[in-house]
Design a protein around this motif. Sequence first.
Motif, PDB file in Angstrom:
ATOM      1  N   GLN A   1       0.812  -1.214   0.000  1.00  0.00           N
ATOM      2  CA  GLN A   1       0.000   0.000   0.000  1.00  0.00           C
ATOM      3  C   GLN A   1       0.846   1.264   0.000  1.00  0.00           C
ATOM      4  OE1 GLN A   1      -3.821   0.141   2.222  1.00  0.00           O
ATOM      5  NE2 GLN A   1      -4.034  -0.198   0.033  1.00  0.00           N
ATOM      6  N   ILE A   2       1.949   1.253   0.727  1.00  0.00           N
ATOM      7  CA  ILE A   2       2.850   2.397   0.771  1.00  0.00           C
ATOM      8  C   ILE A   2       4.273   1.872   0.623  1.00  0.00           C
ATOM      9  CG2 ILE A   2       3.698   4.350   2.144  1.00  0.00           C
ATOM     10  CD1 ILE A   2       1.013   4.480   3.517  1.00  0.00           C
ATOM     11  N   GLY A   3       5.033   2.530  -0.211  1.00  0.00           N
ATOM     12  CA  GLY A   3       6.354   2.023  -0.569  1.00  0.00           C
ATOM     13  C   GLY A   3       6.274   1.582  -2.017  1.00  0.00           C
ATOM     14  N   ARG A   4       6.927   0.510  -2.369  1.00  0.00           N
ATOM     15  CA  ARG A   4       6.810   0.011  -3.736  1.00  0.00           C
ATOM     16  C   ARG A   4       5.423  -0.582  -3.937  1.00  0.00           C
ATOM     17  NH1 ARG A   4      11.290  -3.403  -7.171  1.00  0.00           N
ATOM     18  NH2 ARG A   4      10.135  -3.405  -9.139  1.00  0.00           N
ATOM     19  N   LEU A   5       4.699  -0.077  -4.923  1.00  0.00           N
ATOM     20  CA  LEU A   5       3.313  -0.467  -5.139  1.00  0.00           C
ATOM     21  C   LEU A   5       3.195  -1.654  -6.084  1.00  0.00           C
ATOM     22  CD1 LEU A   5       1.648   3.051  -5.475  1.00  0.00           C
ATOM     23  CD2 LEU A   5       1.796   1.608  -3.442  1.00  0.00           C
ATOM     24  N   HIS A   6       1.970  -2.196  -6.140  1.00  0.00           N
ATOM     25  CA  HIS A   6       1.618  -3.296  -7.044  1.00  0.00           C
ATOM     26  C   HIS A   6       2.446  -4.550  -6.754  1.00  0.00           C
ATOM     27  CE1 HIS A   6      -0.512  -0.123  -9.053  1.00  0.00           C
ATOM     28  NE2 HIS A   6       0.608   0.476  -9.418  1.00  0.00           N
ATOM     29  N   GLN A   7       2.725  -4.788  -5.497  1.00  0.00           N
ATOM     30  CA  GLN A   7       3.420  -6.007  -5.104  1.00  0.00           C
ATOM     31  C   GLN A   7       2.531  -6.844  -4.195  1.00  0.00           C
ATOM     32  OE1 GLN A   7       7.259  -5.145  -3.302  1.00  0.00           O
ATOM     33  NE2 GLN A   7       8.277  -5.521  -5.247  1.00  0.00           N
ATOM     34  N   THR A   8       2.646  -8.164  -4.312  1.00  0.00           N
ATOM     35  CA  THR A   8       2.014  -9.072  -3.359  1.00  0.00           C
ATOM     36  C   THR A   8       3.092  -9.956  -2.750  1.00  0.00           C
ATOM     37  OG1 THR A   8       1.582 -10.823  -4.991  1.00  0.00           O
ATOM     38  CG2 THR A   8      -0.118  -9.121  -4.705  1.00  0.00           C
ATOM     39  N   HIS A   9       2.857 -10.377  -1.525  1.00  0.00           N
ATOM     40  CA  HIS A   9       3.796 -11.245  -0.813  1.00  0.00           C
ATOM     41  C   HIS A   9       3.024 -12.398  -0.192  1.00  0.00           C
ATOM     42  CE1 HIS A   9       6.581  -7.770  -0.899  1.00  0.00           C
ATOM     43  NE2 HIS A   9       5.577  -7.065  -0.415  1.00  0.00           N
ATOM     44  N   HIS A  10       3.605 -13.571  -0.152  1.00  0.00           N
ATOM     45  CA  HIS A  10       3.055 -14.627   0.689  1.00  0.00           C
ATOM     46  C   HIS A  10       4.198 -15.401   1.312  1.00  0.00           C
ATOM     47  CE1 HIS A  10       3.254 -17.412  -2.925  1.00  0.00           C
ATOM     48  NE2 HIS A  10       2.993 -16.275  -3.536  1.00  0.00           N
ATOM     49  N   LEU A  11       3.992 -15.770   2.568  1.00  0.00           N
ATOM     50  CA  LEU A  11       5.031 -16.374   3.391  1.00  0.00           C
ATOM     51  C   LEU A  11       4.607 -17.772   3.812  1.00  0.00           C
ATOM     52  CD1 LEU A  11       7.744 -15.896   4.942  1.00  0.00           C
ATOM     53  CD2 LEU A  11       6.360 -15.062   6.854  1.00  0.00           C
ATOM     54  N   TRP A  12       5.475 -18.752   3.546  1.00  0.00           N
ATOM     55  CA  TRP A  12       5.195 -20.155   3.849  1.00  0.00           C
ATOM     56  C   TRP A  12       6.230 -20.690   4.842  1.00  0.00           C
ATOM     57  CZ3 TRP A  12       1.023 -22.262   1.110  1.00  0.00           C
ATOM     58  CH2 TRP A  12       0.577 -21.502   0.019  1.00  0.00           C
ATOM     59  N   GLN A  13       5.832 -21.673   5.624  1.00  0.00           N
ATOM     60  CA  GLN A  13       6.740 -22.293   6.590  1.00  0.00           C
ATOM     61  C   GLN A  13       6.825 -23.793   6.337  1.00  0.00           C
ATOM     62  OE1 GLN A  13       5.656 -21.800  10.710  1.00  0.00           O
ATOM     63  NE2 GLN A  13       7.549 -22.697  11.470  1.00  0.00           N
ATOM     64  N   TYR A  14       8.058 -24.302   6.287  1.00  0.00           N
ATOM     65  CA  TYR A  14       8.317 -25.725   6.085  1.00  0.00           C
ATOM     66  C   TYR A  14       9.349 -26.208   7.106  1.00  0.00           C
ATOM     67  CZ  TYR A  14       6.501 -24.510   1.421  1.00  0.00           C
ATOM     68  OH  TYR A  14       5.746 -24.041   0.379  1.00  0.00           O
ATOM     69  N   PRO A  15       9.335 -27.507   7.425  1.00  0.00           N
ATOM     70  CA  PRO A  15      10.366 -28.034   8.325  1.00  0.00           C
ATOM     71  C   PRO A  15      11.765 -27.940   7.731  1.00  0.00           C
ATOM     72  CG  PRO A  15       8.491 -29.546   8.187  1.00  0.00           C
ATOM     73  CD  PRO A  15       8.305 -28.522   7.112  1.00  0.00           C
ATOM     74  N   ASP A  16      11.879 -28.182   6.415  1.00  0.00           N
ATOM     75  CA  ASP A  16      13.178 -28.154   5.751  1.00  0.00           C
ATOM     76  C   ASP A  16      12.951 -28.109   4.234  1.00  0.00           C
ATOM     77  OD1 ASP A  16      12.595 -30.862   4.946  1.00  0.00           O
ATOM     78  OD2 ASP A  16      13.370 -31.542   6.893  1.00  0.00           O
ATOM     79  N   LEU A  17      14.034 -28.086   3.466  1.00  0.00           N
ATOM     80  CA  LEU A  17      13.926 -27.982   2.007  1.00  0.00           C
ATOM     81  C   LEU A  17      13.296 -29.221   1.370  1.00  0.00           C
ATOM     82  CD1 LEU A  17      17.256 -26.239   0.946  1.00  0.00           C
ATOM     83  CD2 LEU A  17      14.932 -25.381   0.613  1.00  0.00           C
ATOM     84  N   GLN A  18      13.592 -30.383   1.916  1.00  0.00           N
ATOM     85  CA  GLN A  18      13.017 -31.605   1.357  1.00  0.00           C
ATOM     86  C   GLN A  18      11.507 -31.625   1.545  1.00  0.00           C
ATOM     87  OE1 GLN A  18      14.620 -34.036  -0.489  1.00  0.00           O
ATOM     88  NE2 GLN A  18      12.505 -34.679  -0.885  1.00  0.00           N
ATOM     89  N   ALA A  19      11.044 -31.193   2.725  1.00  0.00           N
ATOM     90  CA  ALA A  19       9.596 -31.120   2.960  1.00  0.00           C
ATOM     91  C   ALA A  19       8.956 -30.113   2.015  1.00  0.00           C
ATOM     92  CB  ALA A  19       9.327 -30.734   4.416  1.00  0.00           C
ATOM     93  N   ARG A  20       9.631 -28.998   1.761  1.00  0.00           N
ATOM     94  CA  ARG A  20       9.131 -28.004   0.814  1.00  0.00           C
ATOM     95  C   ARG A  20       8.951 -28.640  -0.564  1.00  0.00           C
ATOM     96  NH1 ARG A  20      11.533 -25.127  -3.188  1.00  0.00           N
ATOM     97  NH2 ARG A  20      10.565 -23.126  -3.773  1.00  0.00           N
ATOM     98  N   LYS A  21       9.957 -29.367  -1.016  1.00  0.00           N
ATOM     99  CA  LYS A  21       9.905 -30.007  -2.330  1.00  0.00           C
ATOM    100  C   LYS A  21       8.739 -31.006  -2.398  1.00  0.00           C
ATOM    101  CE  LYS A  21      12.704 -32.918  -5.440  1.00  0.00           C
ATOM    102  NZ  LYS A  21      11.828 -34.105  -5.414  1.00  0.00           N
ATOM    103  N   ASP A  22       8.602 -31.821  -1.379  1.00  0.00           N
ATOM    104  CA  ASP A  22       7.546 -32.837  -1.375  1.00  0.00           C
ATOM    105  C   ASP A  22       6.154 -32.212  -1.381  1.00  0.00           C
ATOM    106  OD1 ASP A  22       9.559 -34.711  -1.303  1.00  0.00           O
ATOM    107  OD2 ASP A  22       9.441 -35.029   0.865  1.00  0.00           O
ATOM    108  N   LEU A  23       5.953 -31.186  -0.562  1.00  0.00           N
ATOM    109  CA  LEU A  23       4.643 -30.553  -0.464  1.00  0.00           C
ATOM    110  C   LEU A  23       4.282 -29.809  -1.744  1.00  0.00           C
ATOM    111  CD1 LEU A  23       4.857 -29.244   3.203  1.00  0.00           C
ATOM    112  CD2 LEU A  23       3.342 -31.036   2.347  1.00  0.00           C
ATOM    113  N   ARG A  24       5.263 -29.177  -2.371  1.00  0.00           N
ATOM    114  CA  ARG A  24       4.996 -28.485  -3.626  1.00  0.00           C
ATOM    115  C   ARG A  24       4.626 -29.468  -4.741  1.00  0.00           C
ATOM    116  NH1 ARG A  24       6.548 -23.304  -4.604  1.00  0.00           N
ATOM    117  NH2 ARG A  24       7.325 -23.839  -6.683  1.00  0.00           N
ATOM    118  N   GLN A  25       5.254 -30.625  -4.757  1.00  0.00           N
ATOM    119  CA  GLN A  25       4.922 -31.640  -5.754  1.00  0.00           C
ATOM    120  C   GLN A  25       3.491 -32.136  -5.569  1.00  0.00           C
ATOM    121  OE1 GLN A  25       8.064 -34.551  -5.360  1.00  0.00           O
ATOM    122  NE2 GLN A  25       9.278 -33.613  -6.997  1.00  0.00           N
TER     123      GLN A  25
END
Length: 252
Positions: free
Chosen positions: A209-233
């Motif tokens: 809203q203020i600062g650099r405009l037209h941006q969206t962010h989303h933040l995810w939490q995973y136990p580790d990189l392997q869990a991230r890979k598995d969940l994304r698949q």
Amino acid sequence: MFASTALRISTSPSAWAAAGRRSISVQSLLHGSEEAKKEGELESLQHSKLVGRGKYVHGFETHRVKPHLIDEYKKAAERFYTGIKDDPELKVKLTGSWETLVGEQDTFLHILEYENYAGYDKTTRLIKESKDYSEAYKAMLPFVNTRNSQLNQEFAFFPTAPPHTEGGLFELRTYQLKPGTLLEWETAWRRGIEARRQFVAPVGAWFSQIGRLHQTHHLWQYPDLQARKDLRQKAWQLDGWAETVTKFSPLK
């Protein structure tokens, strides 16, 4: 406080638009014409009311730290951010503090939750008027190369949640949208979240809203990189998620 790590993956910013043929004054070129300002402010206000939760304002504070002074920075940052979050008079919450491991190295992100814009004004004023907090903030500065701040609102469909557990891996994804596409993004993204949250739910989802405009962010939490890979698949096997990615790709 800094036991958690952060993985940041961002899309490339949009290329500069070509200049039109008509004459443009230096004032308009540097600051934008009055017509463009009014149109942009109206568009932002309308979209914010439709897609934003409107209850809180989240400040993203990004610090790029001198590599050889990271340990000193962490101590100074912990003193400042722990101090303000524990002060009931300030009424500010610390969503989290992260150190980036993949992406822009030596970068630290702090996300603060304020009670809307009036709360932001009050909190920042009290911090500036406090000798202790002013000194604690200034104590970080010798270790910092550059600073950036941005104020964001939550998407209405997903209020910000605290991290589920300490530690683990956090992935902050940032997208630069084409102006005027926020409503389309929110519609597609909301459907995708409903599908993907079968496996993992984001910590938060925001738009600037203020600062650099037209941006969206989303933040995810995973136990580790392997869990991230598995969940994304697993998510890619869902019709809802694959359809979402297809729809919002042209909006960036």
